[in-house]
Enzyme design. Structure first.
Site, mmCIF file in Angstrom:
data_model
loop_
_atom_site.group_PDB
_atom_site.id
_atom_site.type_symbol
_atom_site.label_atom_id
_atom_site.label_comp_id
_atom_site.label_asym_id
_atom_site.label_seq_id
_atom_site.Cartn_x
_atom_site.Cartn_y
_atom_site.Cartn_z
ATOM 1 N N ASP A 22 0.829 -1.209 0.000
ATOM 2 C CA ASP A 22 0.000 0.000 0.000
ATOM 3 C C ASP A 22 0.865 1.261 0.000
ATOM 4 O O ASP A 22 1.960 1.268 0.549
ATOM 5 C CB ASP A 22 -0.906 -0.028 1.243
ATOM 6 C CG ASP A 22 -2.079 0.933 1.115
ATOM 7 O OD1 ASP A 22 -2.325 1.444 0.005
ATOM 8 O OD2 ASP A 22 -2.751 1.169 2.132
ATOM 9 N N ASN A 70 -10.292 -2.540 -6.742
ATOM 10 C CA ASN A 70 -9.440 -1.664 -7.563
ATOM 11 C C ASN A 70 -9.985 -1.460 -8.984
ATOM 12 O O ASN A 70 -9.598 -0.507 -9.666
ATOM 13 C CB ASN A 70 -8.005 -2.201 -7.648
ATOM 14 C CG ASN A 70 -7.210 -2.054 -6.370
ATOM 15 O OD1 ASN A 70 -6.263 -2.796 -6.117
ATOM 16 N ND2 ASN A 70 -7.576 -1.103 -5.530
#
Ligand code: FPP
Length: 247
Positions: A22, A70
């Site tokens: 991340d 995503n």
């Protein structure tokens, strides 16, 4: 005493390390660049961690490269990421094969389109050790993956199997159900690392990480390199895993 300590050391290397990579976008923004620049730099961190993991004797390294959620990002970023996945997988496959590192890609691959899915299957095949022996390490890329999706697709397959095997409904164990997850042939993660200071599981390996140790580190993914991976292994070695029992 020495023997005992040696044994402990072996046990303290996690068999499966999984990483929620991340902070690529924030890393790029902090440098006044487009988010995609962070993804490209993040690939270098994947390379570094693959090397560090193989050197340390980790048997499975997995990375959360793209979640089902995503797909909702701007289409330009999704397109860039898919191109990057293809480029990285194609570009790395020979080097992985030479080092006896097996590549597996797991997730909702029907969403990727037939060309990328076919490229992935070919790359996976290329990294199966030609002599039929064990790989040094297995690298699992979770692509178009989410934990709830995995449990749901497993439940559908389980229900279909139960039509022919009604005893499953009464008697199935957790292990019987886990055979339908896309991770059926993989050990559960021992250590899950998340970078960028966020402390969430974000719909990742919900079933499989039931007893994983979690390590949250503040660095953004593009800054997470070999020394950071080694530090994570050292932190894991100091954890006391009890699996809900009393020691
Ligand atoms: C999270 O950062 C990262 C991603 C969604 C993509 C990660 C993918 C790679 C590094 C490519 C790896 C490729 C292979 C084949 C292993 P973010 O975009 O969520 O960052 P932010 O939280 O700062 O917005």
């Amino acid at each position: 005493m020495t023997d005992h300590m040696d044994t402990d050391k072996t046990v303290s290397i996690p068999r499966h390390v999984s990483i929620i990579m991340d902070g690529n976008g924030r890393w790029a923004k902090e440098r006044g660049k487009e988010r995609v620049f962070g993804h490209a730099e993040g690939v270098e961190s994947v390379r570094a961690c693959v090397e560090a993991a193989a050197e340390a004797g980790v048997k499975y390294l997995s990375v959360f490269a793209f979640s089902e959620e995503n797909w909702n990002r701007p289409s330009a970023e999704v397109g860039y990421l898919m191109q990057l996945m293809r480029k990285v997988i194609e570009g790395e496959v020979d080097s992985l094969a030479e080092r006896r590192i097996r590549l597996l890609v797991r997730g909702h691959l029907d969403r990727l389109g037939p060309d990328l899915a076919a490229d992935i299957r070919r790359a996976e095949q290329r990294t199966v050790p030609a002599d039929g022996g064990e790989p040094l390490m297995t690298l699992v890329v979770f692509l178009s993956y989410s934990g709830k999706w995995d449990i749901l697709q497993a439940a559908r397959k389980f229900a279909a199997a139960a039509v022919h095997q009604p005893a499953l409904l009464e008697e199935a164990s957790e292990a019987d159900f886990a055979r339908f997850l896309v991770t059926a042939d993989l050990p559960d993660p021992d250590l899950v690392i998340r970078t960028s200071g966020e402390q969430r599981i974000s719909n990742y390996l919900l079933w499989q990480a039931a007893y994983a140790e979690f390590l949250f580190v503040d660095k953004m993914w593009p800054d997470f390199r070999k020394d950071d991976f080694r530090a994570a292994l050292a932190a894991y070695a100091n954890r006391d895993r009890r699996y809900g029992k009393v020691k």
